[in-house]
Design a protein around this motif. Structure first.
Motif, PDB file in Angstrom:
ATOM      1  N   THR A 190      57.115  20.688  31.349  1.00 23.95           N
ATOM      2  CA  THR A 190      56.676  22.052  31.052  1.00 23.95           C
ATOM      3  C   THR A 190      57.339  23.035  32.000  1.00 23.95           C
ATOM      4  O   THR A 190      58.020  22.648  32.955  1.00 23.95           O
ATOM      5  CB  THR A 190      55.147  22.190  31.195  1.00 23.95           C
ATOM      6  OG1 THR A 190      54.805  22.062  32.575  1.00 23.95           O
ATOM      7  CG2 THR A 190      54.402  21.163  30.368  1.00 23.95           C
ATOM      8  N   GLU A 191      57.089  24.314  31.730  1.00 23.05           N
ATOM      9  CA  GLU A 191      57.643  25.379  32.565  1.00 23.05           C
ATOM     10  C   GLU A 191      57.162  25.289  34.004  1.00 23.05           C
ATOM     11  O   GLU A 191      57.768  25.848  34.896  1.00 23.05           O
ATOM     12  CB  GLU A 191      57.246  26.745  31.991  1.00 23.05           C
ATOM     13  CG  GLU A 191      57.859  27.015  30.640  1.00 23.05           C
ATOM     14  CD  GLU A 191      57.266  28.246  29.968  1.00 23.05           C
ATOM     15  OE1 GLU A 191      56.129  28.651  30.315  1.00 23.05           O
ATOM     16  OE2 GLU A 191      57.938  28.787  29.089  1.00 23.05           O
ATOM     17  N   LYS A 227      66.329  23.347  32.213  1.00 21.28           N
ATOM     18  CA  LYS A 227      66.699  24.289  31.143  1.00 21.28           C
ATOM     19  C   LYS A 227      68.211  24.518  31.150  1.00 21.28           C
ATOM     20  O   LYS A 227      68.852  24.519  30.106  1.00 21.28           O
ATOM     21  CB  LYS A 227      65.986  25.636  31.340  1.00 21.28           C
ATOM     22  CG  LYS A 227      64.556  25.659  30.893  1.00 21.28           C
ATOM     23  CD  LYS A 227      63.993  27.070  31.101  1.00 21.28           C
ATOM     24  CE  LYS A 227      62.511  27.136  30.877  1.00 21.28           C
ATOM     25  NZ  LYS A 227      61.973  28.475  31.159  1.00 21.28           N
ATOM     26  N   GLY A 229      70.115  21.896  29.521  1.00 21.54           N
ATOM     27  CA  GLY A 229      69.915  21.750  28.089  1.00 21.54           C
ATOM     28  C   GLY A 229      68.728  20.887  27.701  1.00 21.54           C
ATOM     29  O   GLY A 229      68.577  20.530  26.536  1.00 21.54           O
ATOM     30  N   VAL A 230      67.861  20.538  28.653  1.00 21.46           N
ATOM     31  CA  VAL A 230      66.674  19.742  28.356  1.00 21.46           C
ATOM     32  C   VAL A 230      65.599  20.671  27.810  1.00 21.46           C
ATOM     33  O   VAL A 230      65.405  21.782  28.315  1.00 21.46           O
ATOM     34  CB  VAL A 230      66.163  19.023  29.632  1.00 21.46           C
ATOM     35  CG1 VAL A 230      64.861  18.310  29.372  1.00 21.46           C
ATOM     36  CG2 VAL A 230      67.224  18.067  30.151  1.00 21.46           C
ATOM     37  N   LYS A 231      64.898  20.213  26.776  1.00 20.71           N
ATOM     38  CA  LYS A 231      63.840  21.019  26.189  1.00 20.71           C
ATOM     39  C   LYS A 231      62.652  21.073  27.149  1.00 20.71           C
ATOM     40  O   LYS A 231      62.128  20.046  27.567  1.00 20.71           O
ATOM     41  CB  LYS A 231      63.397  20.431  24.854  1.00 20.71           C
ATOM     42  CG  LYS A 231      62.337  21.264  24.171  1.00 20.71           C
ATOM     43  CD  LYS A 231      61.921  20.650  22.856  1.00 20.71           C
ATOM     44  CE  LYS A 231      60.819  21.498  22.229  1.00 20.71           C
ATOM     45  NZ  LYS A 231      60.276  20.869  21.045  1.00 20.71           N
ATOM     46  N   VAL A 232      62.248  22.275  27.481  1.00 20.30           N
ATOM     47  CA  VAL A 232      61.126  22.481  28.383  1.00 20.30           C
ATOM     48  C   VAL A 232      60.028  23.186  27.594  1.00 20.30           C
ATOM     49  O   VAL A 232      60.235  24.271  27.063  1.00 20.30           O
ATOM     50  CB  VAL A 232      61.541  23.329  29.611  1.00 20.30           C
ATOM     51  CG1 VAL A 232      60.355  23.593  30.510  1.00 20.30           C
ATOM     52  CG2 VAL A 232      62.655  22.628  30.376  1.00 20.30           C
ATOM     53  N   GLU A 233      58.866  22.534  27.506  1.00 18.85           N
ATOM     54  CA  GLU A 233      57.741  23.067  26.741  1.00 18.85           C
ATOM     55  C   GLU A 233      57.063  24.187  27.516  1.00 18.85           C
ATOM     56  O   GLU A 233      57.073  24.191  28.752  1.00 18.85           O
ATOM     57  CB  GLU A 233      56.712  21.954  26.489  1.00 18.85           C
ATOM     58  CG  GLU A 233      57.241  20.776  25.717  1.00 18.85           C
ATOM     59  CD  GLU A 233      57.452  21.083  24.248  1.00 18.85           C
ATOM     60  OE1 GLU A 233      56.725  21.917  23.697  1.00 18.85           O
ATOM     61  OE2 GLU A 233      58.378  20.483  23.663  1.00 18.85           O
TER      62      GLU A 233
END
Length: 184
Positions: free
Chosen positions: A8-9, A18, A21-25
């Motif tokens: 998460t953030e 981020k 390029g990793v998805k951060v919820e």
């Protein structure tokens, strides 16, 4: 079943992830908790469990724990030493107000005399290893295995937060046992 963690953030490396390029919820919404003095003086069960576990650690392990927390949170050494022990938050503007209230032409402070030292084990003579391990156990309160591991990974810190007198006494014990040590 494997539990998958969600980044998460609020993760300590969110910005770097981020950028990679990793998805951060988005961080989940949490209720606003109003901290009272009573809450700060009586820890909840989770905090009490952590305190109990910390109290089971020896001083070296406590130091390692705090260093790991500092690294994990990305705090510079200055933040730890300047924090001065915390106090539960609040008063974020206090330092700025104190700086504004201080006279602009204040006299420079005299250099501070170092009064807290660390004992560093530099080199251990192979013939004196057993004697040095005994002295390390005496100085640190570690068990036999922990003291042996510490001696074998020299150069390393043996003890922190020592007065000059304590440090010199412990250093003398290590030197007499056949090790090379210094106060830093």
């Amino acid at each position: 079943m494997i539990k998958r963690s969600v980044i998460t953030e609020r993760s300590f490396l969110a910005e770097e992830l981020k950028a990679a390029g990793v998805k951060v919820e988005p961080a989940p919404k949490e209720p606003i908790i109003e901290a009272t003095t009573e809450m700060l003086h009586k820890p909840n069960a989770r905090v009490q469990k952590l305190v109990d576990e910390l109290l089971d650690l020896n001083l070296l392990e406590v130091g390692m724990f705090f260093k790991a927390v500092q690294v994990r949170l990305g705090l510079p050494d200055e933040a730890i030493y300047l924090a001065g022990g915390g106090g539960g938050g609040g008063g974020g503007n206090a330092v700025a107000q104190q700086e504004e209230a201080a006279p602009a032409a204040a006299a420079p402070e005299p250099p501070k005399v170092k009064d807290v030292f660390e004992l560093k084990l530099k080199v251990v003579d192979a013939k004196a290893k057993i004697k040095v391990i005994k002295e390390v156990r005496t100085i640190t309160g570690l068990g036999l295995k922990e003291a042996k591991d510490l001696v074998e990974k020299a150069p390393c810190l043996v003890k922190e937060n020592l007065s000059k007198e304590e440090g010199e006494k412990f250093m003398k014990l290590l030197v007499e046992a056949g090790a090379e040590a210094e106060l830093v």
